[in-house]
Write a protein that holds these residues in place. Structure first.
Motif, mmCIF file in Angstrom:
data_model
loop_
_atom_site.group_PDB
_atom_site.id
_atom_site.type_symbol
_atom_site.label_atom_id
_atom_site.label_comp_id
_atom_site.label_asym_id
_atom_site.label_seq_id
_atom_site.Cartn_x
_atom_site.Cartn_y
_atom_site.Cartn_z
ATOM 1 N N ALA A 44 0.832 -1.203 0.000
ATOM 2 C CA ALA A 44 0.000 0.000 0.000
ATOM 3 C C ALA A 44 0.868 1.255 0.000
ATOM 4 O O ALA A 44 0.578 2.231 -0.696
ATOM 5 C CB ALA A 44 -0.936 0.002 1.213
ATOM 6 N N ALA A 45 1.968 1.229 0.757
ATOM 7 C CA ALA A 45 2.886 2.370 0.784
ATOM 8 C C ALA A 45 3.557 2.562 -0.576
ATOM 9 O O ALA A 45 3.743 3.696 -1.026
ATOM 10 C CB ALA A 45 3.937 2.190 1.873
ATOM 11 N N GLU A 46 3.901 1.457 -1.238
ATOM 12 C CA GLU A 46 4.502 1.562 -2.574
ATOM 13 C C GLU A 46 3.519 2.182 -3.567
ATOM 14 O O GLU A 46 3.897 3.035 -4.377
ATOM 15 C CB GLU A 46 4.952 0.185 -3.060
ATOM 16 N N ARG A 47 2.254 1.766 -3.509
ATOM 17 C CA ARG A 47 1.246 2.347 -4.406
ATOM 18 C C ARG A 47 1.001 3.816 -4.066
ATOM 19 O O ARG A 47 0.816 4.648 -4.965
ATOM 20 C CB ARG A 47 -0.053 1.548 -4.340
ATOM 21 N N ALA A 48 1.016 4.160 -2.770
ATOM 22 C CA ALA A 48 0.844 5.556 -2.360
ATOM 23 C C ALA A 48 2.018 6.400 -2.839
ATOM 24 O O ALA A 48 1.839 7.552 -3.247
ATOM 25 C CB ALA A 48 0.704 5.653 -0.839
ATOM 26 N N ALA A 49 3.222 5.835 -2.822
ATOM 27 C CA ALA A 49 4.401 6.554 -3.317
ATOM 28 C C ALA A 49 4.251 6.851 -4.802
ATOM 29 O O ALA A 49 4.554 7.960 -5.261
ATOM 30 C CB ALA A 49 5.666 5.738 -3.065
ATOM 31 N N ALA A 50 3.780 5.864 -5.550
ATOM 32 C CA ALA A 50 3.581 6.079 -6.988
ATOM 33 C C ALA A 50 2.509 7.140 -7.233
ATOM 34 O O ALA A 50 2.641 7.969 -8.133
ATOM 35 C CB ALA A 50 3.192 4.765 -7.657
ATOM 36 N N ALA A 51 1.458 7.141 -6.412
ATOM 37 C CA ALA A 51 0.369 8.104 -6.588
ATOM 38 C C ALA A 51 0.787 9.529 -6.228
ATOM 39 O O ALA A 51 0.333 10.483 -6.856
ATOM 40 C CB ALA A 51 -0.834 7.690 -5.739
ATOM 41 N N THR A 52 1.664 9.673 -5.232
ATOM 42 C CA THR A 52 2.067 11.008 -4.789
ATOM 43 C C THR A 52 3.358 11.483 -5.426
ATOM 44 O O THR A 52 3.694 12.663 -5.330
ATOM 45 C CB THR A 52 2.237 11.052 -3.252
ATOM 46 N N GLY A 53 4.105 10.557 -6.035
ATOM 47 C CA GLY A 53 5.384 10.928 -6.628
ATOM 48 C C GLY A 53 6.482 11.148 -5.606
ATOM 49 O O GLY A 53 7.515 11.739 -5.909
ATOM 50 N N GLN A 54 6.288 10.669 -4.392
ATOM 51 C CA GLN A 54 7.281 10.836 -3.330
ATOM 52 C C GLN A 54 7.873 9.488 -2.948
ATOM 53 O O GLN A 54 7.226 8.452 -3.084
ATOM 54 C CB GLN A 54 6.628 11.445 -2.093
ATOM 55 N N THR A 55 9.074 9.520 -2.444
ATOM 56 C CA THR A 55 9.692 8.321 -1.892
ATOM 57 C C THR A 55 9.169 8.160 -0.476
ATOM 58 O O THR A 55 9.248 9.083 0.330
ATOM 59 C CB THR A 55 11.225 8.454 -1.885
ATOM 60 N N LEU A 56 8.607 6.988 -0.180
ATOM 61 C CA LEU A 56 8.004 6.751 1.125
ATOM 62 C C LEU A 56 8.664 5.583 1.827
ATOM 63 O O LEU A 56 9.195 4.686 1.187
ATOM 64 C CB LEU A 56 6.509 6.443 0.984
ATOM 65 N N ARG A 57 8.582 5.590 3.141
ATOM 66 C CA ARG A 57 9.048 4.483 3.966
ATOM 67 C C ARG A 57 7.883 4.069 4.865
ATOM 68 O O ARG A 57 7.265 4.898 5.517
ATOM 69 C CB ARG A 57 10.228 4.931 4.817
ATOM 70 N N TYR A 58 7.585 2.783 4.891
ATOM 71 C CA TYR A 58 6.561 2.254 5.783
ATOM 72 C C TYR A 58 7.215 1.851 7.094
ATOM 73 O O TYR A 58 8.237 1.159 7.089
ATOM 74 C CB TYR A 58 5.871 1.035 5.151
ATOM 75 N N GLU A 59 6.644 2.284 8.210
ATOM 76 C CA GLU A 59 7.143 1.928 9.538
ATOM 77 C C GLU A 59 6.099 1.053 10.207
ATOM 78 O O GLU A 59 4.975 1.487 10.432
ATOM 79 C CB GLU A 59 7.378 3.181 10.382
ATOM 80 N N ALA A 60 6.453 -0.177 10.506
ATOM 81 C CA ALA A 60 5.536 -1.117 11.146
ATOM 82 C C ALA A 60 5.580 -0.973 12.656
ATOM 83 O O ALA A 60 6.623 -0.683 13.224
ATOM 84 C CB ALA A 60 5.901 -2.540 10.745
ATOM 85 N N PHE A 61 4.435 -1.184 13.276
ATOM 86 C CA PHE A 61 4.333 -1.211 14.731
ATOM 87 C C PHE A 61 3.940 -2.622 15.122
ATOM 88 O O PHE A 61 3.062 -3.218 14.506
ATOM 89 C CB PHE A 61 3.282 -0.219 15.230
ATOM 90 N N ASP A 62 4.576 -3.158 16.135
ATOM 91 C CA ASP A 62 4.253 -4.513 16.587
ATOM 92 C C ASP A 62 2.810 -4.575 17.062
ATOM 93 O O ASP A 62 2.351 -3.711 17.795
ATOM 94 C CB ASP A 62 5.172 -4.942 17.720
ATOM 95 N N SER A 63 2.121 -5.621 16.619
ATOM 96 C CA SER A 63 0.740 -5.813 17.013
ATOM 97 C C SER A 63 0.448 -7.305 17.047
ATOM 98 O O SER A 63 0.745 -8.010 16.097
ATOM 99 C CB SER A 63 -0.199 -5.125 16.018
ATOM 100 N N SER A 64 -0.124 -7.757 18.112
ATOM 101 C CA SER A 64 -0.492 -9.169 18.196
ATOM 102 C C SER A 64 -1.980 -9.357 17.947
ATOM 103 O O SER A 64 -2.517 -10.417 18.175
ATOM 104 C CB SER A 64 -0.123 -9.721 19.573
ATOM 105 N N THR A 65 -2.649 -8.307 17.459
ATOM 106 C CA THR A 65 -4.091 -8.375 17.250
ATOM 107 C C THR A 65 -4.458 -8.733 15.820
ATOM 108 O O THR A 65 -5.626 -8.831 15.502
ATOM 109 C CB THR A 65 -4.744 -7.026 17.588
ATOM 110 N N GLY A 66 -3.477 -8.886 14.940
ATOM 111 C CA GLY A 66 -3.774 -9.173 13.551
ATOM 112 C C GLY A 66 -4.061 -7.918 12.751
ATOM 113 O O GLY A 66 -4.431 -7.988 11.583
#
Length: 109
Positions: free
Chosen positions: A75-97
């Protein structure tokens, strides 16, 4: 007596990058087809919107959290293509799925 001292400040609207990431997450989970995306504004650290996709409890992302983060990376890669910006996705630990994370626009240079 006024409550202005106790009132929370209103969050700013999502910027173009945050809105594009949210829109891409809303395309849904390929495993359970959930399209529910929840946003939270974090006031600390300069203020940012964090988005999470809420999958069904029977979804494979509960048993395999790396799948949830892979969905968010795409999703971040597609958002980068849509905005023309280089993006980085930062994950947060979650045990809830839940897919928990945020995207950051990287400085050009």
């Amino acid at each position: 007596m006024s409550n202005t001292r106790h009132a929370k400040p209103r969050p700013r609207p999502p910027d173009a990058v945050e809105a594009a990431f949210r829109a891409e997450l809303r395309r849904g989970c390929p495993f359970c087809q959930s399209r529910r995306v929840v946003g939270r504004f974090r006031f600390h650290g300069g203020g940012r919107w964090d988005y999470g996709m809420r999958c069904d409890p029977s979804c494979r992302t509960f048993a395999e959290p790396q799948l949830a983060h892979r969905i968010a990376v795409k999703a971040a890669e597609r958002a980068a293509a849509a905005t023309g910006q280089t993006l980085r996705y930062e994950a947060f630990d979650s045990s809830t799925g839940a897919i928990e994370g945020a995207v950051r626009a990287l400085a050009a240079g």
